[in-house]
Scaffold this motif. Sequence first.
Motif, PDB file in Angstrom:
ATOM      1  N   ALA A 254       0.801  -1.225   0.000  1.00  0.00           N
ATOM      2  CA  ALA A 254       0.000   0.000   0.000  1.00  0.00           C
ATOM      3  C   ALA A 254       0.831   1.271   0.000  1.00  0.00           C
ATOM      4  CB  ALA A 254      -0.923  -0.007   1.230  1.00  0.00           C
ATOM      5  N   LEU A 255       2.154   1.172  -0.038  1.00  0.00           N
ATOM      6  CA  LEU A 255       3.002   2.359  -0.043  1.00  0.00           C
ATOM      7  C   LEU A 255       2.727   3.218  -1.274  1.00  0.00           C
ATOM      8  CD1 LEU A 255       6.470   0.976   1.137  1.00  0.00           C
ATOM      9  CD2 LEU A 255       4.890   2.424   2.408  1.00  0.00           C
ATOM     10  N   GLN A 256       2.732   4.550  -1.070  1.00  0.00           N
ATOM     11  CA  GLN A 256       2.463   5.486  -2.167  1.00  0.00           C
ATOM     12  C   GLN A 256       3.556   6.542  -2.223  1.00  0.00           C
ATOM     13  OE1 GLN A 256      -1.433   7.121  -1.585  1.00  0.00           O
ATOM     14  NE2 GLN A 256      -2.473   5.132  -1.664  1.00  0.00           N
ATOM     15  N   VAL A 257       3.708   7.143  -3.374  1.00  0.00           N
ATOM     16  CA  VAL A 257       4.684   8.218  -3.553  1.00  0.00           C
ATOM     17  C   VAL A 257       4.335   9.372  -2.615  1.00  0.00           C
ATOM     18  CG1 VAL A 257       5.639   9.898  -5.167  1.00  0.00           C
ATOM     19  CG2 VAL A 257       5.134   7.568  -5.937  1.00  0.00           C
ATOM     20  N   GLN A 259       4.571   9.253   0.661  1.00  0.00           N
ATOM     21  CA  GLN A 259       4.258   8.764   2.004  1.00  0.00           C
ATOM     22  C   GLN A 259       5.506   8.824   2.890  1.00  0.00           C
ATOM     23  OE1 GLN A 259       2.242   5.033   1.999  1.00  0.00           O
ATOM     24  NE2 GLN A 259       2.577   4.631   4.188  1.00  0.00           N
TER      25      GLN A 259
END
Length: 307
Positions: A254-257, A259
């Motif tokens: 679920a990591l996003q740019v 974060q």
Amino acid sequence: MTALSTPLASPAAPPRRWFDRGTPGLGERIPLFGEAMTLAASAWTEGFAALTATPAAFLVGGLAETRVASLPHRRGRDAVFAVLDAPGWGTTVGLLFDRTFVSTVVEALFGGGDELDAASEGPLTAVERRIAEVVAMQASEALKVGFAEVLPSAFPFDRVQAKPDLAFLGRPNAAVVVATLRLKTLGQVAEIDLLVARAALDGFVDQLAVLPADEPANTDPRWSERLESQLSRAPMSLSAMVELDRMTLGALAALQVGQLLTLPRDAATDVRLVCEGRTLFRCDLGQSAGHYTVRVDEPVGPVTPAA
């Protein structure tokens, strides 16, 4: 892992120390320390047998390396800490154990530890403190016998502390050698740790480790000089690695740019300097003139691949 990369300059050859060798375990790097602990365990078993008819045996539980900062929680919140002098080593050593060890000793000596079980938290009772002192004095005699041939010293008992004062072992990030002994009796197993600052052992390399055989001198010094010159010019890449806390696979996916990830509290003092997948040094993270910096703290050994 987070990486800061920069070209690797050719360092001067570091001093040869026991913790730099490429052997797989601490016990193999300082084998005579492990042998001395085995003799100490045997001596403690004999001394314990003179006090009780209950069958009991002390055995070596392991030899490991850790950091000072991790010791207060190694044996639980209410760990028992005793201090011994080691004049022959020019230092002070510690004994770390818990109430389980104290109650096991009481049960083996007197046939019951119910009174201690009822007070499993809070400050040591008068009975617990006295038993802890007896344990420390027994350990003192056993260590004196165990190290008599390898690294002789008396180990006079100093004190039992309600709260561990670990300043004598060094800074929170300093390395500590932990030698564990296990007491087996009445179907129970309890452990006690001997704590020695690794820096205090640096001066006893010859007594604790078997040095590898010296390599024969090359018959053509010009060839050696040429090879060394060519190797020293080989381009390498150097990275400073900061280890993040563990994450579940779901959180990772679920990591996003953009974060933000929180670093562990000790991240700034536990940076690893890595070259070609090999961890070389532990470092401290800082800033200077607007740039991130890493200050080399100490070598890491044996050299292992970075995660």
